[in-house]
Design a protein around this motif. Structure first.
Motif: not given
Length: 415
Positions: A341-356
């Protein structure tokens, strides 16, 4: 903990080389051809460029095929943790997962059939999927209910004699627009008062061309139909299939779903990390090649700090995901629920932030199709909803933490 076998290292090295030598040089032109071939929304005419089959044939000949599957005969025989590194590499490219026949939702559907399918189901559907001859669809989310709680499911799979009668509507069924989509795994409610609510749902194999199956429309994500893969809405009106089309038997849907989503979340998250790495590289190259106010734009304002923030976030997400994969390999999915559950929260949010950040450095080019950044952002934001929204996973983590402290258990009087 994260030691890799020589065999796994060989797959990683060869996958990286294939992506660099065969995929990256042609990817920009490939997606240009895709957008030229396919008219958004008119999914009945969607098609893939011929180059896709050529790339898949090269990957298959190189032995870089079905690497997600832990079976040493049908797949590469790699552990979840070992394949995670390959998933990261494929995440740098929008086409690599498909070229290696390791793309969603097919990889998850193939794993379901491999783990739970009968010999007949494997022969009819698993083998063509493993050979890359057909594509598949997974139907779970529904338009009329809050699908973050899967027990809300209204679609039904009712046994009548030697047939299963299916009714209901599904949407956001990825791959439904693909011209090679031939089989749907349809999850539905199979009412049984004698069972608890987590044993009243089933997974059923349904050929796409079955009578009563109607593909109603493709659904755009931020205005992009993701042709020719697509995310569709479909209706099932008294669709009849043999009872033998149950996967694992009636009422086993939730058990199978958990088995399907565990490895799939590792794959999704590592692909996010690969995409974040690519976005960071694009951000740095763009920022150091453009000048404003007498210096490289990457050295203006707080941009260098953003690079550092991105590096820290990506590495943290990678380590957490590899740890989740390690636990799945060593102690099983149930013991790794917090980490999954933790990675499912963390990884997409990290990608969203870096891409932004990368989009901001690219300026107008960042929101065009000239770079993969808009597709990466689309991927990140969508994954914060797919396979359970952030809030559901955070709730799961919190419940497990309370349970560690003795809260949330039934009182003796309630047992």
């Amino acid at each position: 903990m994260f030691v890799l076998s020589e065999r796994a290292q060989d797959f990683i090295v060869r996958s990286k080389a294939f992506i660099q030598q065969e995929i990256e040089p042609v990817e920009t032109q490939f997606w240009h051809d895709v957008h030229h071939l396919n008219v958004d929304g008119d999914w009945t005419k969607w098609s893939w460029p011929a180059q896709l089959e050529q790339l898949k044939a090269k990957a298959k000949a190189a032995g870089l095929w079905n690497m997600f599957l832990p079976d040493p005969v049908l797949g590469a025989g790699l552990s979840v943790q070992e394949y995670a590194h390959i998933a990261e590499l494929t995440g740098r490219s929008l086409i690599a997962p498909t070229v290696f026949n390791c793309n969603a939702p097919d990889s998850g559907n193939m794993e379901v059939l491999w783990r739970y399918g009968t010999d007949a189901q494997k022969q009819q559907w698993l083998m063509p999927l493993l050979e890359g001859k057909i594509r598949s669809v997974f139907g779970m989310t529904e338009p009329e209910v809050a699908s973050s709680d899967a027990t809300n499911m209204q679609a039904t799979a009712v046994v009548e004699g030697d047939e299963i009668v299916l009714n209901g509507r599904k949407w956001w069924s990825s791959g439904l627009g693909d011209p090679n989509a031939k089989i749907i795994i349809f999850m539905a409610h199979t009412p049984d008062p004698s069972k608890d609510r987590h044993h009243q749902h089933s997974m059923v194999l349904v050929p796409v061309d079955s009578e009563g199956v109607t593909i109603e429309r493709m659904l755009p994500v931020f205005g992009d139909y993701d042709a020719p893969h697509g995310h569709g809405q479909m209706n099932f009106d008294n669709v009849r299939v043999p009872v033998s089309n149950f996967i694992g038997g009636a009422g086993q849907g939730f058990e199978i779903a958990q088995g399907r989503l565990g490895p799939g979340r590792i794959h999704h998250c590592m692909r996010c990390i690969g995409a974040a790495e690519k976005a960071l590289e694009l951000m740095i190259d763009r920022g150091m090649s453009r000048h404003a106010f007498g210096k490289e734009i990457l050295k203006l304002g707080g941009n260098l700090e953003r690079v550092a923030d991105a590096r820290v976030a990506i590495d943290q997400a990678r380590l957490l995901t590899l740890y989740a994969a390690y636990k799945m390999d060593t102690v099983g999915n149930m013991a790794a629920l917090t980490e999954i559950s933790a990675i499912k929260v963390v990884a997409p949010n990290v990608l969203q932030q870096v891409v932004d950040m990368a989009i901001q450095i690219h300026g107008g080019a960042g929101v065009s199709r000239d770079t993969p950044l808009t597709a990466f952002f689309n991927q990140a934001r969508s994954l914060r909803l797919a396979d359970g929204p952030d809030e559901v996973h955070k709730s799961m983590i919190a419940k497990l933490e309370l349970k560690k402290r003795g809260y949330g258990r039934k009182k003796p009087s309630e047992q």
